[in-house]
Design a protein around this motif. Structure first.
Motif, mmCIF file in Angstrom:
data_model
loop_
_atom_site.group_PDB
_atom_site.id
_atom_site.type_symbol
_atom_site.label_atom_id
_atom_site.label_comp_id
_atom_site.label_asym_id
_atom_site.label_seq_id
_atom_site.Cartn_x
_atom_site.Cartn_y
_atom_site.Cartn_z
ATOM 1 N N LEU A 155 25.845 -71.866 17.109
ATOM 2 C CA LEU A 155 25.947 -72.660 15.880
ATOM 3 C C LEU A 155 25.044 -72.110 14.782
ATOM 4 C CD1 LEU A 155 26.076 -76.320 17.277
ATOM 5 C CD2 LEU A 155 27.884 -75.139 16.021
ATOM 6 N N GLN A 206 33.001 -75.716 13.184
ATOM 7 C CA GLN A 206 32.034 -75.444 14.239
ATOM 8 C C GLN A 206 32.695 -75.180 15.589
ATOM 9 O OE1 GLN A 206 29.635 -79.027 13.605
ATOM 10 N NE2 GLN A 206 27.968 -77.750 12.830
ATOM 11 N N LEU A 234 26.192 -80.245 18.769
ATOM 12 C CA LEU A 234 26.706 -80.606 17.451
ATOM 13 C C LEU A 234 25.853 -81.704 16.812
ATOM 14 C CD1 LEU A 234 30.556 -80.632 18.147
ATOM 15 C CD2 LEU A 234 29.249 -78.902 16.906
#
Length: 317
Positions: A205, A231, A119
């Motif tokens: 992602l 996400q 992330l």
């Protein structure tokens, strides 16, 4: 008087265009199998056949007469006696319990860490994401034996600068003791596989459409809100995949404890399930019981993976 010669009617089978089409059809059907043939042959010989042989060996017992079997060797069907002997081995059962504890802690930490790294690297404010992805993935390219040897220099007293610095501060560290060596192994495994799992999450992602981020930006969602509401839910399949792989890999742990065994007396020959099966086969020469242990390890790995998939699918529904 002239003779009239009648030409026989040409059937469908004699039609050159039709026979050519049939040949092309047969070729198109056979071509994939010809290309897949070498792979399928290797897959059967190196994967399917060893599994069948291991399962078959787990139900057999080999008896040798004489000191070295010089008076004859007999093989008989043993039913489930090899499995009973494997389950009666307290060290083998303890190794499975030890790996379950290892998996609960190490897999949780590793999945959380690889998700956080993915992330951060895919956030809009990340600098040099390609460089850091390569750096984090680099430990996976180092063989497990080499990685364990490298980390052992940080674990062994007299060689480790960490232990020396902590000792100068009055702190005693023992990375190879009975209560800490399991987590020293967990540290090596986490260091090795976090980057690999991170790349799987990063790939998931990157599959998220850009329109989703644009809609979230229009709604005024910040980075934290985007991560939690967009996400994380969309990378759930990647997280499930990496967790299942990690559960299976936990029960297959072998190289790290075997290498650290030379510097840590807390690691015995049956510290992990795979190490126990290896010892049974090559130290005790009881290949049939070792095969039963291998089958039991596979059954436990399958059961844990199945339970995890059922729990995650039930939460999703």
């Amino acid at each position: 008087m002239s003779a009239v010669t009648e030409r026989p009617a040409r059937g469908v089978a004699d039609d050159p265009s039709r026979s050519g089409a049939q040949r092309r059809r047969r070729t198109s059907v056979a071509a994939p199998w010809v290309l897949l043939g070498p792979f399928l042959a290797l897959f059967v010989l190196t994967f399917i056949l060893p599994i069948i042989v291991a399962i078959g060996s787990s139900f057999l017992r080999v008896s040798r007469k004489g000191v070295f079997g010089e008076e004859g060797v007999t093989t008989e069907f043993a039913w489930f006696s090899n499995y009973a002997q494997a389950l009666e081995n307290g060290n083998f059962i303890a190794s499975i319990g030890r790996m379950l504890l290892f998996g609960v802690v190490q897999v949780t930490v590793m999945i959380a860490l690889c998700t956080l790294l993915a992330l951060l690297l895919e956030s809009a404010s990340a600098k040099w994401p390609g460089f850091f992805r390569a750096v984090y993935f680099l430990p996976y390219g180092i063989p497990g034996v080499i990685a364990t040897i490298l980390w052992s220099f940080l674990y062994v007293p007299g060689l480790s600068p960490i232990i020396d610095i902590a000792g100068a501060m009055g702190i005693e560290l023992d990375f190879l003791g009975a209560g800490t060596v399991l987590w020293s192994i967990a540290n090596i495994v986490t260091w090795t596989y976090t980057g690999y799992n991170m790349m799987i999450v990063v790939a998931q992602l990157k599959a998220i459409p850009g329109e989703v981020y644009e809609a979230a930006k229009v709604d005024g969602a910040g980075p934290f809100r985007v991560a939690m509401s967009i996400q994380l839910p969309l990378i759930r399949p990647a997280l499930i995949l990496t967790t299942v792989f990690s559960i299976i890999g936990t029960l297959q742990l072998f190289a790290e404890p075997q290498v650290l065994q030379t510097v840590s007396p807390a690691i015995d020959n049956e510290y992990t399930p795979n190490l126990s099966a290896y010892t049974t086969a090559f130290a005790y020469n009881d290949y049939n019981v070792a095969a039963a242990q291998a089958v039991l390890i596979a059954v436990v790995a399958f059961a844990l993976s199945f339970i995890f998939l059922r729990l995650t699918s039930r939460r999703a529904s």
